[in-house]
Design a protein around this motif. Sequence first.
Motif, PDB file in Angstrom:
ATOM      1  N   CYS A 118     125.984 123.940  -3.851  1.00 26.83           N
ATOM      2  CA  CYS A 118     126.464 123.457  -2.552  1.00 26.83           C
ATOM      3  C   CYS A 118     126.165 124.462  -1.437  1.00 26.83           C
ATOM      4  CB  CYS A 118     127.962 123.200  -2.610  1.00 26.83           C
ATOM      5  SG  CYS A 118     128.442 121.911  -3.789  1.00 26.83           S
ATOM      6  N   ARG A 119     126.212 123.972  -0.204  1.00 26.79           N
ATOM      7  CA  ARG A 119     125.993 124.806   0.976  1.00 26.79           C
ATOM      8  C   ARG A 119     126.985 125.969   0.970  1.00 26.79           C
ATOM      9  NH1 ARG A 119     126.941 121.197   5.269  1.00 26.79           N
ATOM     10  NH2 ARG A 119     129.064 121.940   5.387  1.00 26.79           N
ATOM     11  N   CYS A 170     131.094 126.072   1.345  1.00 24.27           N
ATOM     12  CA  CYS A 170     131.697 124.819   0.886  1.00 24.27           C
ATOM     13  C   CYS A 170     132.947 125.164   0.069  1.00 24.27           C
ATOM     14  CB  CYS A 170     130.698 124.029   0.044  1.00 24.27           C
ATOM     15  SG  CYS A 170     131.199 122.337  -0.298  1.00 24.27           S
ATOM     16  N   GLY A 215     135.643 120.791  -1.819  1.00 21.83           N
ATOM     17  CA  GLY A 215     134.275 120.448  -1.453  1.00 21.83           C
ATOM     18  C   GLY A 215     133.442 120.167  -2.688  1.00 21.83           C
ATOM     19  N   CYS A 255     129.128 118.612  -3.911  1.00 24.87           N
ATOM     20  CA  CYS A 255     127.798 118.179  -3.480  1.00 24.87           C
ATOM     21  C   CYS A 255     127.059 117.557  -4.656  1.00 24.87           C
ATOM     22  CB  CYS A 255     127.006 119.335  -2.882  1.00 24.87           C
ATOM     23  SG  CYS A 255     126.688 120.703  -4.018  1.00 24.87           S
ATOM     24  N   GLU A 287     124.166 120.605   0.410  1.00 30.45           N
ATOM     25  CA  GLU A 287     125.087 119.742   1.126  1.00 30.45           C
ATOM     26  C   GLU A 287     126.522 120.114   0.783  1.00 30.45           C
ATOM     27  OE1 GLU A 287     124.115 115.717  -0.086  1.00 30.45           O
ATOM     28  OE2 GLU A 287     125.501 115.804  -1.763  1.00 30.45           O
ATOM     29  N   CYS A 288     127.463 119.568   1.506  1.00 31.02           N
ATOM     30  CA  CYS A 288     128.878 119.803   1.237  1.00 31.02           C
ATOM     31  C   CYS A 288     129.651 118.592   1.723  1.00 31.02           C
ATOM     32  CB  CYS A 288     129.363 121.060   1.947  1.00 31.02           C
ATOM     33  SG  CYS A 288     131.110 121.442   1.625  1.00 31.02           S
ATOM     34  N   LYS A 289     130.385 117.993   0.811  1.00 35.88           N
ATOM     35  CA  LYS A 289     131.207 116.811   1.160  1.00 35.88           C
ATOM     36  C   LYS A 289     132.663 117.146   0.951  1.00 35.88           C
ATOM     37  CE  LYS A 289     127.655 113.549  -0.167  1.00 35.88           C
ATOM     38  NZ  LYS A 289     127.266 112.454  -1.044  1.00 35.88           N
TER      39      LYS A 289
END
Length: 93
Positions: free
Chosen positions: A75-76, A79, A84, A86, A91-93
């Motif tokens: 992940c980014r 994060c 968090g 990904c 990316e990071c969600k």
Amino acid sequence: MLNPGEQWQTYRHHGEPLSLDYRLRFRCDSNYYGPFCNKFCRARDDFVGHFNCEPSGSKVCMEGWTGPECQEAVCRQGCHQVHGSCTAPGECK
């Protein structure tokens, strides 16, 4: 004993009426590695994993992937580790 590799090895057989010189090399089939050609590794970049293969046959994760089969995205940076996640590198969600 002849180990797999690209190098040719020269052998000589001496007999009474004649001598025989010959060169041999033993190469593993594609995607097989190791001294007995029994280690399988085929580079992947799909749902199975994201890796290339070293000359020894060990898996090397592509950039942004980690884990034994290189299936876990990195992940980014920053994060949150708990909240968090990904599914793709960076990316990071």
